[in-house]
Design an enzyme around this catalytic site. Structure first.
Site, PDB file in Angstrom:
ATOM      1  N   GLU A  51       0.883  -1.170   0.000  1.00 18.56           N
ATOM      2  CA  GLU A  51       0.000   0.000   0.000  1.00 18.56           C
ATOM      3  C   GLU A  51       0.917   1.215   0.000  1.00 18.56           C
ATOM      4  O   GLU A  51       1.799   1.303   0.860  1.00 18.56           O
ATOM      5  CB  GLU A  51      -0.837   0.038   1.280  1.00 18.56           C
ATOM      6  CG  GLU A  51      -1.807  -1.101   1.433  1.00 18.56           C
ATOM      7  CD  GLU A  51      -2.592  -1.004   2.748  1.00 18.56           C
ATOM      8  OE1 GLU A  51      -2.442  -1.900   3.589  1.00 18.56           O
ATOM      9  OE2 GLU A  51      -3.322  -0.007   2.924  1.00 18.56           O
ATOM     10  N   ARG A 277       5.089 -12.930   9.563  1.00 20.43           N
ATOM     11  CA  ARG A 277       5.731 -11.646   9.299  1.00 20.43           C
ATOM     12  C   ARG A 277       7.042 -11.566  10.069  1.00 20.43           C
ATOM     13  O   ARG A 277       7.242 -12.276  11.053  1.00 20.43           O
ATOM     14  CB  ARG A 277       4.803 -10.482   9.642  1.00 20.43           C
ATOM     15  CG  ARG A 277       4.444 -10.374  11.104  1.00 20.43           C
ATOM     16  CD  ARG A 277       3.378  -9.312  11.369  1.00 20.43           C
ATOM     17  NE  ARG A 277       3.873  -7.977  11.159  1.00 20.43           N
ATOM     18  CZ  ARG A 277       3.445  -7.140  10.206  1.00 20.43           C
ATOM     19  NH1 ARG A 277       2.503  -7.517   9.366  1.00 20.43           N
ATOM     20  NH2 ARG A 277       3.929  -5.945  10.083  1.00 20.43           N
ATOM     21  N   LYS A 287       4.378   0.596   9.540  1.00 18.72           N
ATOM     22  CA  LYS A 287       4.419   1.894   8.854  1.00 18.72           C
ATOM     23  C   LYS A 287       3.734   2.979   9.665  1.00 18.72           C
ATOM     24  O   LYS A 287       4.161   4.131   9.642  1.00 18.72           O
ATOM     25  CB  LYS A 287       3.735   1.760   7.480  1.00 18.72           C
ATOM     26  CG  LYS A 287       4.637   1.163   6.428  1.00 18.72           C
ATOM     27  CD  LYS A 287       3.993   1.207   5.059  1.00 18.72           C
ATOM     28  CE  LYS A 287       2.990   0.097   4.905  1.00 18.72           C
ATOM     29  NZ  LYS A 287       2.505  -0.070   3.537  1.00 18.72           N
TER      30      LYS A 287
HETATM   31  P1  ATP Z   1       2.718  -2.323   8.187  1.00 19.94           P
HETATM   32  O1  ATP Z   1       2.138  -3.386   9.054  1.00 19.94           O
HETATM   33  O2  ATP Z   1       4.140  -2.008   8.448  1.00 19.94           O
HETATM   34  O3  ATP Z   1       1.896  -1.088   8.112  1.00 19.94           O
HETATM   35  P2  ATP Z   1       1.533  -3.420   5.867  1.00 19.94           P
HETATM   36  O4  ATP Z   1       1.323  -4.867   6.039  1.00 19.94           O
HETATM   37  O5  ATP Z   1       0.362  -2.550   6.041  1.00 19.94           O
HETATM   38  O6  ATP Z   1       2.747  -2.977   6.748  1.00 19.94           O
HETATM   39  P3  ATP Z   1       1.711  -3.450   3.046  1.00 19.94           P
HETATM   40  O7  ATP Z   1       2.112  -2.336   2.191  1.00 19.94           O
HETATM   41  O8  ATP Z   1       0.296  -3.869   3.057  1.00 19.94           O
HETATM   42  O9  ATP Z   1       2.185  -3.083   4.500  1.00 19.94           O
HETATM   43  O10 ATP Z   1       2.645  -4.705   2.811  1.00 19.94           O
HETATM   44  C1  ATP Z   1       2.999  -5.170   1.547  1.00 19.94           C
HETATM   45  C2  ATP Z   1       3.377  -6.616   1.686  1.00 19.94           C
HETATM   46  O11 ATP Z   1       4.438  -6.761   2.606  1.00 19.94           O
HETATM   47  C3  ATP Z   1       2.226  -7.443   2.199  1.00 19.94           C
HETATM   48  O12 ATP Z   1       2.123  -8.616   1.421  1.00 19.94           O
HETATM   49  C4  ATP Z   1       2.588  -7.750   3.612  1.00 19.94           C
HETATM   50  O13 ATP Z   1       2.071  -8.986   3.988  1.00 19.94           O
HETATM   51  C5  ATP Z   1       4.118  -7.746   3.559  1.00 19.94           C
HETATM   52  N1  ATP Z   1       4.665  -7.362   4.861  1.00 19.94           N
HETATM   53  C6  ATP Z   1       4.386  -6.257   5.575  1.00 19.94           C
HETATM   54  N2  ATP Z   1       5.034  -6.262   6.750  1.00 19.94           N
HETATM   55  C7  ATP Z   1       5.760  -7.414   6.777  1.00 19.94           C
HETATM   56  C8  ATP Z   1       6.642  -8.006   7.732  1.00 19.94           C
HETATM   57  N3  ATP Z   1       6.918  -7.415   8.904  1.00 19.94           N
HETATM   58  N4  ATP Z   1       7.206  -9.198   7.414  1.00 19.94           N
HETATM   59  C9  ATP Z   1       6.952  -9.784   6.239  1.00 19.94           C
HETATM   60  N5  ATP Z   1       6.130  -9.280   5.308  1.00 19.94           N
HETATM   61  C10 ATP Z   1       5.531  -8.107   5.570  1.00 19.94           C
HETATM   62 MG    MG Z   2      -1.337  -3.635   4.902  1.00 16.05          MG
END
Ligand code: ATP
Ligand code: MG
Length: 575
Positions: A51, A277, A287
């Protein structure tokens, strides 16, 4: 340490070529390989779906390495797809930064750059399809009412009073939602599934909401936006994604994604698989939290060298290869675990030890005068750039009558195990000469300002013909040639290994996470180093120029110290 397949073992040889597929086996690679072997797919298609609401962090790097890695190793394709369904939080700056970071990590999506917003028209048509099938309805309840009637883990939700609207009325209202007739929050489109489902994601989830907001890509074309849950699986279907890899928190959403795919005329059926994760000690991978640190000015920006963002690690001097090695080392598993940040540092040191040229820098200089060296004589020594890499050659380093050494490498009254410079003692100046301290010069306040030493000219290059070996080897600079520099030293951004465990995350910020040294001196060749080029200052650690650095004011970040506590804990020998 994460549990999981054999490739996740911490004992996997860190020096093995990190991109070699042969030493990688985890449950996801097994699944894809099995689908290939059984002919269920001809080539895997994966995607990394961020995102664009912030900068990528090291957790995202794990997902990037996984998705692009599987595609590369198994002859497939990995798309970069922005899940840009929430214009309120999204920004072009984030889109640009994400592309840059993925490319910098060493991955290439070729022509396969997509956006959920590319599919807005198709998603809208599919929403109409659900309405026409009696599987979606327009709900006039407020967001609060919807939340209050959602039920709990133990109690079912309550049907909306608007659930049984006619298909015609639903269609009419949804078309008018799109046309912008209603204010934000006035109505939503919901799937009609089951308010009594034990899975809350199936309790008539919201598919579209009204948002009068300008989107970074579609501008003001839309007054309604699909939810992430409605856009995500359908975007995978449109792109022909075979294996939709995501983190475990989406496991409970999978039945909803499957339900949508089942009830829509999609061109392809993707399958979702979840993995754990990445969590790291001493930092926070979220984020939302990182944005707060930036907005409240706790750091210099998203790319602050203390941030766990990819841009922060890059500014800190971490090579992309080290991050990829780390991802390979930790592997992928299905159980959440927290990884020691020392493991990331271990992977990075492994790369830097092999690749970083050695240089001289002195953080806290103390002047040394060689009394038996002619004032105008300069000896230019050819010093190896990297003993680990003979191909890296040598560089000329000037040696003269006035030198600089590290103040802490001298003790006027040395304690028992202090072997460095002291009155009457001979030490080796690295790759140069042996010198002996004869006299200590102090200022009026009693502070040591200069050491007067004699040099043994027969020890040029750092070895004595008679084979005698001083107990210490020090780094040094020629005072006449050295350049001043600011050096920024870093410690963990948070002061505890589990930040926020007691509730207040910001109270756990480490007030000493950055130390600025303004009086450092460095080798003249370092004026040409550029950000991203990480060097080893002999004995002090790895350093890289900061983007703030200029010819008028050199600035270096310390990437890491040389000491490797994680390796030690694991009982490994360090070089
Ligand atoms: P955050 O939790 O930091 O806000 P998010 O999951 O909202 O991150 P996205 O932009 O939706 O961030 O993530 C893009 C991809 O990265 C998704 O497929 C998500 O599952 C993966 N991802 C995000 N955080 C992690 C993590 N800590 N470890 C592994 N993969 C991750
Ligand atoms: Mg997300």
């Amino acid at each position: 340490m994460a549990d999981g397949g054999p490739a996740t073992s911490p004992d996997a040889a860190p020096d093995a070529a990190p991109d070699a597929p042969s030493d990688r086996r985890d449950f996801l690679r097994e699944i894809v390989a099995a689908d290939l072997a059984a002919g269920r797919i001809t080539a895997p298609v994966t995607r990394f779906p961020p995102e664009p609401n912030g900068y990528l962090h090291i957790g995202h790097a794990k997902s990037i390495c996984l998705n692009f890695g599987i595609a590369a190793e198994l002859g497939g394709q990995c798309n970069l797809r922005f899940d840009d369904t929430n214009p309120v939080k999204e920004d072009q700056e984030y889109l640009d930064a994400i592309e840059h970071d993925v490319r910098w990590l060493g991955f290439d999506w070729g022509a396969n750059l997509f956006h959920a917003s590319d599919y807005f028209e198709q998603l809208y048509a599919w929403a109409i399809h659900l309405i026409d099938a009696g599987l979606a309805f327009v709900d006039d309840q407020s967001p609060d009412e919807i939340r209050e009637t959602r039920g709990t883990l133990t109690a079912p939700g309550v049907n909306s009073p608007w659930r049984d609207r006619s298909i015609e009325e639903n269609r009419d209202l949804f078309v008018r939602m799109r046309a912008g007739e209603f204010p934000n929050g006035a109505r939503v489109l919901r799937a009609k599934i089951d308010m009594a489902s034990p899975n809350p994601n199936l309790r008539d989830p919201v598919l579209y909401r009204i948002l009068h907001a300008t989107h970074p890509r579609t501008g003001d074309a839309w007054s309604i936006y699909p939810t992430y849950d409605f856009a995500h699986g359908q975007s995978d279907a449109i792109e022909g994604v075979t294996h939709s890899l995501c983190t475990l928190e989406f496991e409970g959403h999978r039945p909803l994604y499957d339900w949508l795919i089942e009830h829509l005329p999609v061109p392809h059926v993707p399958h979702q698989y979840e993995f754990a994760r990445l969590n790291l000690t001493w930092t926070v991978l979220s984020k939302r939290v990182l944005l707060r640190l930036v907005q409240e000015g706790h750091v210099r920006g998203w790319d602050d060298p203390r941030m766990p963002t990819i841009s922060g690690l890059r500014r800190r001097g971490f090579p992309a290869e080290g991050i990829r090695d780390f991802a390979a080392m930790i592997g992928v598993a299905r159980t959440d675990a927290t990884i020691e940040v020392g493991q990331l540092e271990y992977a990075v040191r492994g790369v830097l030890n092999r690749t970083a040229p050695r240089r001289f820098g002195v953080l806290d200089p103390l002047k040394v005068v060689l009394t038996n060296w002619p004032a105008d004589r300069v000896d230019t020594l050819e010093i190896v750039n990297n003993p680990e890499d003979p191909a890296s050659g040598t560089r000329p380093v000037a040696f003269g009558r006035e030198l600089l050494i590290e103040r802490e490498d001298f003790a006027e009254d040395p304690p028992p195990k202090f072997f460095r410079m002291a009155p009457g003692r001979e030490v080796r100046l690295r790759n140069a000469y042996f010198v002996t301290c004869d006299e200590v010069v102090k200022d009026d306040e009693g502070r040591i300002v200069e050491l007067r030493c004699t040099v043994d000219p027969a020890t040029r290059g750092g070895d004595a013909p008679d084979g005698r070996r001083p107990k210490a080897t020090l780094h040094w600079l020629s005072a006449a040639h050295a350049l001043p520099a600011e050096v920024r030293l870093y410690d963990h951004l948070f002061g505890r290994s589990d930040p926020g465990a007691d509730g207040d995350l910001l109270a756990d910020l480490n007030p000493a996470s950055e130390t600025i040294v303004r009086s450092a001196m460095v080798e003249p060749s370092l004026s040409e180093a550029t950000p991203g080029e990480t060097v080893q200052f002999e004995r002090l650690g790895y350093f890289t120029p900061d983007p703030d650095s200029s010819p008028d004011g050199l600035v270096f970040n310390r990437t890491l110290t040389l000491k490797d506590s994680w390796a030690k804990v694991q009982g490994r020998a360090t070089a």
